[in-house]
Design a protein around this motif. Structure first.
Motif, PDB file in Angstrom:
ATOM      1  N   GLY A 196       0.711  -1.266  -0.180  1.00  0.00           N
ATOM      2  CA  GLY A 196      -0.079  -0.115  -0.062  1.00  0.00           C
ATOM      3  C   GLY A 196       0.845   1.187  -0.080  1.00  0.00           C
ATOM      4  N   TYR A 197       2.074   0.983   0.208  1.00  0.00           N
ATOM      5  CA  TYR A 197       3.083   2.450   0.214  1.00  0.00           C
ATOM      6  C   TYR A 197       3.589   2.579  -1.218  1.00  0.00           C
ATOM      7  CZ  TYR A 197       3.268   1.725   5.443  1.00  0.00           C
ATOM      8  OH  TYR A 197       2.744   1.605   6.595  1.00  0.00           O
ATOM      9  N   GLU A 198       4.101   3.739  -1.451  1.00  0.00           N
ATOM     10  CA  GLU A 198       4.366   4.304  -2.750  1.00  0.00           C
ATOM     11  C   GLU A 198       5.579   3.561  -3.075  1.00  0.00           C
ATOM     12  OE1 GLU A 198       3.286   6.149  -5.249  1.00  0.00           O
ATOM     13  OE2 GLU A 198       1.392   6.385  -3.991  1.00  0.00           O
ATOM     14  N   ASP A 199       5.885   2.984  -4.276  1.00  0.00           N
ATOM     15  CA  ASP A 199       7.099   2.303  -4.724  1.00  0.00           C
ATOM     16  C   ASP A 199       8.257   3.373  -4.471  1.00  0.00           C
ATOM     17  OD1 ASP A 199       8.720   0.396  -5.919  1.00  0.00           O
ATOM     18  OD2 ASP A 199       8.393   1.127  -7.795  1.00  0.00           O
ATOM     19  N   GLU A 200       9.276   2.506  -3.985  1.00  0.00           N
ATOM     20  CA  GLU A 200      10.830   3.191  -3.897  1.00  0.00           C
ATOM     21  C   GLU A 200      10.691   4.223  -2.454  1.00  0.00           C
ATOM     22  OE1 GLU A 200      12.457   5.084  -7.195  1.00  0.00           O
ATOM     23  OE2 GLU A 200      13.011   2.935  -8.179  1.00  0.00           O
ATOM     24  N   THR A 201       9.820   3.960  -1.582  1.00  0.00           N
ATOM     25  CA  THR A 201       9.753   4.806  -0.540  1.00  0.00           C
ATOM     26  C   THR A 201      10.147   3.799   0.637  1.00  0.00           C
ATOM     27  OG1 THR A 201       7.475   3.812  -0.065  1.00  0.00           O
ATOM     28  CG2 THR A 201       7.742   6.094  -1.073  1.00  0.00           C
ATOM     29  N   ALA A 202      10.470   4.178   2.067  1.00  0.00           N
ATOM     30  CA  ALA A 202      10.879   3.510   2.873  1.00  0.00           C
ATOM     31  C   ALA A 202       9.763   2.497   3.612  1.00  0.00           C
ATOM     32  CB  ALA A 202      11.029   4.464   4.273  1.00  0.00           C
ATOM     33  N   GLY A 203       8.637   2.484   3.325  1.00  0.00           N
ATOM     34  CA  GLY A 203       7.631   1.802   3.387  1.00  0.00           C
ATOM     35  C   GLY A 203       7.636   0.283   2.586  1.00  0.00           C
ATOM     36  N   ARG A 204       8.301   0.436   1.374  1.00  0.00           N
ATOM     37  CA  ARG A 204       8.358  -0.618   0.518  1.00  0.00           C
ATOM     38  C   ARG A 204       9.678  -1.474   0.857  1.00  0.00           C
ATOM     39  NH1 ARG A 204       5.781  -1.620  -4.285  1.00  0.00           N
ATOM     40  NH2 ARG A 204       3.762  -0.852  -4.191  1.00  0.00           N
ATOM     41  N   LEU A 205      10.500  -0.545   1.372  1.00  0.00           N
ATOM     42  CA  LEU A 205      12.114  -0.995   1.564  1.00  0.00           C
ATOM     43  C   LEU A 205      12.179  -1.801   2.977  1.00  0.00           C
ATOM     44  CD1 LEU A 205      15.011  -0.808   0.207  1.00  0.00           C
ATOM     45  CD2 LEU A 205      15.006   1.211   1.589  1.00  0.00           C
ATOM     46  N   MET A 206      11.337  -1.174   4.110  1.00  0.00           N
ATOM     47  CA  MET A 206      11.551  -1.780   5.288  1.00  0.00           C
ATOM     48  C   MET A 206      11.279  -3.180   5.486  1.00  0.00           C
ATOM     49  SD  MET A 206       8.223  -0.133   7.544  1.00  0.00           S
ATOM     50  CE  MET A 206       6.435  -0.669   6.905  1.00  0.00           C
ATOM     51  N   GLN A 207      11.896  -3.872   6.551  1.00  0.00           N
ATOM     52  CA  GLN A 207      11.133  -5.233   7.102  1.00  0.00           C
ATOM     53  C   GLN A 207      10.275  -4.902   8.309  1.00  0.00           C
ATOM     54  OE1 GLN A 207      15.427  -6.657   8.088  1.00  0.00           O
ATOM     55  NE2 GLN A 207      14.149  -7.628   9.558  1.00  0.00           N
ATOM     56  N   ARG A 208       9.323  -5.722   8.374  1.00  0.00           N
ATOM     57  CA  ARG A 208       8.178  -5.312   9.423  1.00  0.00           C
ATOM     58  C   ARG A 208       8.827  -5.852  10.751  1.00  0.00           C
ATOM     59  NH1 ARG A 208       3.639  -3.027   7.786  1.00  0.00           N
ATOM     60  NH2 ARG A 208       2.535  -3.726   9.859  1.00  0.00           N
ATOM     61  N   GLU A 209       9.557  -6.931  10.616  1.00  0.00           N
ATOM     62  CA  GLU A 209      10.062  -7.598  11.808  1.00  0.00           C
ATOM     63  C   GLU A 209      11.071  -6.670  12.669  1.00  0.00           C
ATOM     64  OE1 GLU A 209       8.869 -10.604   8.721  1.00  0.00           O
ATOM     65  OE2 GLU A 209      10.510  -8.644   8.763  1.00  0.00           O
ATOM     66  N   VAL A 210      10.855  -6.196  13.801  1.00  0.00           N
ATOM     67  CA  VAL A 210      11.710  -5.558  14.647  1.00  0.00           C
ATOM     68  C   VAL A 210      11.800  -6.089  15.990  1.00  0.00           C
ATOM     69  CG1 VAL A 210      11.376  -3.266  13.416  1.00  0.00           C
ATOM     70  CG2 VAL A 210       9.796  -3.901  15.241  1.00  0.00           C
ATOM     71  N   LEU A 211      12.740  -5.881  16.797  1.00  0.00           N
ATOM     72  CA  LEU A 211      12.885  -6.137  18.185  1.00  0.00           C
ATOM     73  C   LEU A 211      12.750  -4.795  18.930  1.00  0.00           C
ATOM     74  CD1 LEU A 211      13.387  -7.907  20.285  1.00  0.00           C
ATOM     75  CD2 LEU A 211      15.741  -7.846  20.261  1.00  0.00           C
ATOM     76  N   ALA A 212      11.541  -4.717  19.722  1.00  0.00           N
ATOM     77  CA  ALA A 212      11.322  -3.360  20.544  1.00  0.00           C
ATOM     78  C   ALA A 212      10.992  -3.876  21.976  1.00  0.00           C
ATOM     79  CB  ALA A 212      10.028  -2.703  20.005  1.00  0.00           C
ATOM     80  N   ALA A 213      11.479  -2.679  22.848  1.00  0.00           N
ATOM     81  CA  ALA A 213      11.343  -3.238  24.377  1.00  0.00           C
ATOM     82  C   ALA A 213      11.209  -1.920  24.962  1.00  0.00           C
ATOM     83  CB  ALA A 213      12.843  -3.842  24.802  1.00  0.00           C
ATOM     84  N   PRO A 214      10.440  -1.836  26.157  1.00  0.00           N
ATOM     85  CA  PRO A 214      10.129  -0.764  26.905  1.00  0.00           C
ATOM     86  C   PRO A 214      11.399  -0.495  27.681  1.00  0.00           C
ATOM     87  CG  PRO A 214       9.370  -2.586  28.156  1.00  0.00           C
ATOM     88  CD  PRO A 214       9.848  -3.191  26.749  1.00  0.00           C
ATOM     89  N   SER A 215      11.610   0.963  28.013  1.00  0.00           N
ATOM     90  CA  SER A 215      12.948   1.348  28.523  1.00  0.00           C
ATOM     91  C   SER A 215      13.264   0.813  30.029  1.00  0.00           C
ATOM     92  CB  SER A 215      12.805   2.930  28.749  1.00  0.00           C
ATOM     93  OG  SER A 215      11.598   3.261  29.543  1.00  0.00           O
ATOM     94  N   PHE A 216      12.137   0.377  30.668  1.00  0.00           N
ATOM     95  CA  PHE A 216      12.310   0.022  32.016  1.00  0.00           C
ATOM     96  C   PHE A 216      12.770  -1.330  32.277  1.00  0.00           C
ATOM     97  CE2 PHE A 216       7.822  -0.637  31.152  1.00  0.00           C
ATOM     98  CZ  PHE A 216       7.633  -1.890  31.166  1.00  0.00           C
TER      99      PHE A 216
END
Length: 477
Positions: free
Chosen positions: A159-179
């Motif tokens: 759904g993102y435009e071609d050649e944008t960060a949305g097309r380039l990114m991978q959705r798998e990330v490692l996120a954590a809360p600061s505490f």
């Protein structure tokens, strides 16, 4: 039994020497890591014999990047025999490494179910890159064969435009809360397993609304004590907007020496990440496009047909024909002068040619500087004056050289002066056109690499003929 007969029996009974995978890998690749022709012949021979076991043995000795290279040396029929020998994980890696033109052909030939299994083994960014290359009917079939989670992730990215960060990114990330503590984070990484990205460099620290507030490099995490909180060791983070153009993303990665960066949506929430391996691909792709565009051609690929290549190159040749006709019209306007002094016909191509080369030099530097953001509105005026100075200096040097050469051959001092002045004028104009044309196209929102060369060549040819023949009419005739 004689001793010779006994030796012969021992030789026949000895086990045959077989080629083990390690030996195959050594055989397959040369010192320059290119595939050896003998290895390619072995693959073709096994395919001709229908020996699937031998094909699996040959292909399994290669890394996925080398298998992708092998596909470029095989015809479509042979590729159809080799691909079924690859397991889904290997096939996924091979598809990700294929050249664009070859990948499109292979994707269309693969059964939808086989391709869907391969997509499930890919990171989401690679899967999106593959799916967007499919024809509409094939795309629907493949998406229907995927599980609901993978399908939703791919459809969202598409759904993102071609050649944008949305097309380039991978959705798998490692996120954590600061505490969280370092110990909690490490335990989470070890327990999460396949739910984590295959390759990651940073752990993104997010607030309760899932907005990134910092990042902890994995190297720092492993060196910190288990009791430390992530808030104590996190670093500032450079966020990438999901709609940002991929060239802008590459510029940010290069400027700030990033290994990875979080991608955020319009609300500032973390939606994915971009890693440096993706940026290397973008830089390579953009560089290839600029190099080909400067020559007015497109990437033909190894399997491109003659008519397709001709169609891609013809439009700018037609434009160049029109500009060349305009430049030649200058010669027609000075027919009388040329008829009186035939020497002019001998020397005028030299003036135009030297101007064209000087313009191309300046143009190449300008296009590269624009692409790397070294040439901007802030310093464009200084760069323009610098190139003007370069044009004058080179013109003076070449005028001296050509003036001396013309005097040796033609013994005409005024002819030396004429060609010298023409060279100074044309090299000055060439340097000016080489910098101003790409700048003007860039300000107009056009790609300066695509059409600059045609206009610069026209200017240098036109001014080369006009300056030399015009000065000859004033000085010599």
């Amino acid at each position: 039994m004689t001793r010779d007969e006994a030796d012969l029996i021992d030789e026949l009974a000895a086990p045959a020497t077989i080629v083990v995978p390690e030996d195959l890998e050594d055989l397959a690749l040369g010192d320059d890591y290119a595939l050896n022709p003998d290895y390619v012949d072995m693959v073709i021979d096994a395919a001709d014999r229908g020996d699937d076991e031998r094909l699996r043995e040959l292909v399994s000795a290669l890394r996925s990047e080398d298998v992708a290279d092998l596909m470029g040396f095989l015809t479509a029929d042979y590729r159809e025999q080799v691909i079924p020998q690859l397991d889904p994980e290997t096939l996924a890696e091979v598809i990700s490494e294929l050249d664009t033109n070859l990948r499109e052909e292979i994707l269309e030939a693969l059964p939808s179910a086989t391709l869907a299994r391969a997509l499930e083994e890919m990171d989401s960014d690679d899967a999106v890159d593959v799916v967007e290359d499919l024809e509409d009917d094939k795309r629907e079939q493949v998406l229907a064969a995927l599980d609901q989670t993978d399908r939703a992730a791919i459809e969202t990215a598409l759904g993102y435009e071609d050649e944008t960060a949305g097309r380039l990114m991978q959705r798998e990330v490692l996120a954590a809360p600061s505490f969280w503590t370092v110990g909690q984070t490490i335990d989470h990484v070890q327990s999460a397993g396949d739910d984590l990205p295959e390759l990651f460099f940073d752990i993104y620290i997010v607030d309760p609304s899932y907005k990134p507030t910092g990042a902890v490099p994995v190297s720092r995490l492993l060196r910190a004590s288990r009791e430390s909180s992530l808030a104590e060791i996190m670093e500032p983070v450079t966020e990438i907007d999901v709609e940002m153009d991929q060239e802008e993303v590459a510029y940010i990665f290069d400027k700030y020496h990033l290994i990875s960066a979080p991608v955020t949506d319009a609300g500032g929430r973390l939606v994915g990440q971009i890693t440096v391996d993706d940026i290397v691909g973008v830089i390579q792709e953009e560089t290839e496009e600029d190099i080909l565009a400067l020559a007015g051609v497109s990437d033909a690929g190894r399997d491109a047909d003659v008519l397709g290549i001709a169609r891609s190159r013809l439009p700018w040749l037609v434009v160049n024909t029109l500009t060349a006709a305009l430049a030649a019209s200058v010669i027609g306007a000075f027919q009388a002068e040329i008829a009186k002094l035939v020497t002019l016909a001998i020397l005028m191509p030299i003036v135009a040619s030297l101007g064209g080369n000087a313009g191309t030099q300046t143009l190449a530097v300008a296009v590269r500087a624009l692409a790397s953001r070294e040439l901007t509105a802030a310093n464009s005026l200084r760069i323009v004056f610098r190139e003007m100075g370069v044009g004058v200096i080179n013109g003076l040097v070449l005028a001296t050289i050509m003036g001396a050469a013309v005097f040796v051959f033609f013994h005409d001092l005024m002819l030396c002066v004429t060609i010298g002045l023409a060279l100074i004028i044309n090299l000055f104009i060439a340097s000016l056109a080489g910098i101003l044309v790409p700048l003007a196209l860039d300000r107009l929102g056009r790609d300066p690499a695509v059409s600059s060369s045609v206009f610069v060549t026209f200017v240098t040819d036109f001014m080369g003929f006009l300056s030399f023949l015009g000065l000859a009419g004033l000085i010599l005739l």
